[in-house]
Design an enzyme around this catalytic site. Structure first.
Site, PDB file in Angstrom:
ATOM      1  N   THR A   1       0.897  -1.141  -0.011  1.00  0.00           N
ATOM      2  CA  THR A   1      -0.030   0.211   0.061  1.00  0.00           C
ATOM      3  C   THR A   1       0.788   1.275   0.028  1.00  0.00           C
ATOM      4  O   THR A   1       0.323   2.330  -0.453  1.00  0.00           O
ATOM      5  CB  THR A   1      -0.956  -0.078   1.225  1.00  0.00           C
ATOM      6  OG1 THR A   1      -1.604  -1.215   1.163  1.00  0.00           O
ATOM      7  CG2 THR A   1      -1.973   1.016   1.271  1.00  0.00           C
TER       8      THR A   1
ATOM      9  N   TYR B   1       6.144 -12.981   2.224  1.00  0.00           N
ATOM     10  CA  TYR B   1       4.639 -12.474   1.757  1.00  0.00           C
ATOM     11  C   TYR B   1       4.366 -13.633   0.406  1.00  0.00           C
ATOM     12  O   TYR B   1       4.946 -13.433  -0.578  1.00  0.00           O
ATOM     13  CB  TYR B   1       4.777 -11.302   1.189  1.00  0.00           C
ATOM     14  CG  TYR B   1       3.431 -10.634   0.925  1.00  0.00           C
ATOM     15  CD1 TYR B   1       2.203 -11.380   1.228  1.00  0.00           C
ATOM     16  CD2 TYR B   1       3.240  -9.234   0.656  1.00  0.00           C
ATOM     17  CE1 TYR B   1       0.984 -10.650   0.989  1.00  0.00           C
ATOM     18  CE2 TYR B   1       2.025  -8.545   0.347  1.00  0.00           C
ATOM     19  CZ  TYR B   1       0.847  -9.380   0.704  1.00  0.00           C
ATOM     20  OH  TYR B   1      -0.200  -8.712   0.319  1.00  0.00           O
TER      21      TYR B   1
ATOM     22  N   LYS C   1       2.845 -14.170   5.673  1.00  0.00           N
ATOM     23  CA  LYS C   1       1.592 -13.336   5.283  1.00  0.00           C
ATOM     24  C   LYS C   1       1.121 -13.898   3.988  1.00  0.00           C
ATOM     25  O   LYS C   1       2.137 -14.237   3.094  1.00  0.00           O
ATOM     26  CB  LYS C   1       1.919 -11.813   4.945  1.00  0.00           C
ATOM     27  CG  LYS C   1       1.062 -10.974   4.561  1.00  0.00           C
ATOM     28  CD  LYS C   1       1.301  -9.713   4.515  1.00  0.00           C
ATOM     29  CE  LYS C   1       0.124  -8.704   4.312  1.00  0.00           C
ATOM     30  NZ  LYS C   1       0.286  -7.196   3.959  1.00  0.00           N
TER      31      LYS C   1
END
Length: 301
Positions: free
Chosen positions: A54, A140, A166
């Site tokens: 983000t 991730y 994640k």
């Protein structure tokens, strides 16, 4: 922060990824960025991820990433700061060392760039980054970086500072296999875009928590949803989903890249000079900004 302390912090509450502020010329703007991080740190997020997805890590240069992380550390007070890290292995190792020097409490290793890779190649990539630093690392699972549970188990045996996993792929069955296999060796974070929509399923699969992008501009609502979810208040969670998250998803899905651009637009609507997104992303139209303003409604600052 030592890796085990980071692991405990990551699993103790809601997480979020501050947007990276840019000025009118597209350069990193540290002052408005720090003002926004300071605001977010006043809410009970257990960690903030600087220069993450983000935060447009994919549009930052390797030299800019430690600048963003250092600015976040200045503004975040006692809230731990986890740094985004990625690209090819050699670049990722350099970023990892630089953000550790800049004060990062941990690293989120985002997917490598472009090409598919076999499991032993992914393992070598993670191994190189973890061995380059002393702080905790979270991998991730998303895009071209999808880790088999056996690969993760092997890495956990080798790398004591690998503390988190994640998921942004959404393969809940495989994720349940991973959490059953590894137990509390790792902390497990939900990371699909607009994670609140999937949070109930991920918690049932053994995940500890998730990262909330909307925390960037409606932190009170994000915290309320997290608290109600943890308390099992399904009725209130569904009310928030229907009133806020599903309308937001309709806006987000209008154009590729709005999962980031709509978050940054929300930050601007809350009065922070976050600036535009960098190409290849595009900003919301004026009409879409009006729709987002209506969705935010009473959640304004």
């Amino acid at each position: 922060m030592d890796p085990q302390s980071l692991k405990a912090a990551l699993g103790s509450g809601l997480l979020s990824f501050p947007v990276t502020a840019f000025d009118a010329d597209g350069a990193f703007a540290p002052d408005p960025f720090k003002a926004h991080v300071d605001w977010l740190a006043g809410y009970p997020a257990s960690a903030l991820f600087a220069a993450g997805g983000t935060g447009e890590m994919f549009s930052l240069t390797p030299d800019e990433i430690p600048q963003v992380v250092g600015a976040a550390k200045e503004a975040a007070g006692d809230t731990p700061i986890v740094a985004g890290c990625g690209y090819g292995t050699e670049i990722a190792v350099g970023i990892a060392k630089a953000v550790e020097k800049a004060g990062a409490d941990g690293i989120l290793l985002l997917p490598h760039y472009l090409t598919e890779a076999p499991q032993d190649g992914l393992a070598a990539h993670v191994r190189a980054v973890c061995n380059a630093v002393g702080i905790g690392v979270t991998i991730y699972n998303r895009g071209v970086s999808r880790y088999h549970p056996d690969t993760v188990a092997q890495l956990c045996d080798e790398l004591p500072n690998l503390v988190g996993f994640k998921d942004g792929a959404g393969e809940v069955g495989k994720m349940r296999q991973l959490t059953a296999k590894m137990g509390d060796r790792l902390v497990y974070l939900g990371g699909l875009p607009t994670a609140e929509v999937f949070a109930e399923a991920y918690l049932a699969a053994g995940f500890s928590t998730y990262s909330s992008a909307v925390f960037n501009f409606v932190p009170r609502l994000a915290i309320e949803f997290y608290d109600k979810l943890q308390a099992g208040d399904r009725a209130r969670c569904e009310e928030i989903l229907n009133d806020f998250f599903y309308p937001f998803l309709q806006l987000r899905d209008r154009k590729a890249g709005y999962a980031v651009a709509a978050i940054k637009a929300g930050v601007r609507l809350q009065g922070f000079d976050a600036g535009p997104v960098r190409p290849p992303l595009t900003d919301l139209t004026d009409e879409e900004m009006g729709i987002l303003r209506d969705i935010i409604g009473t959640e304004a600052r």
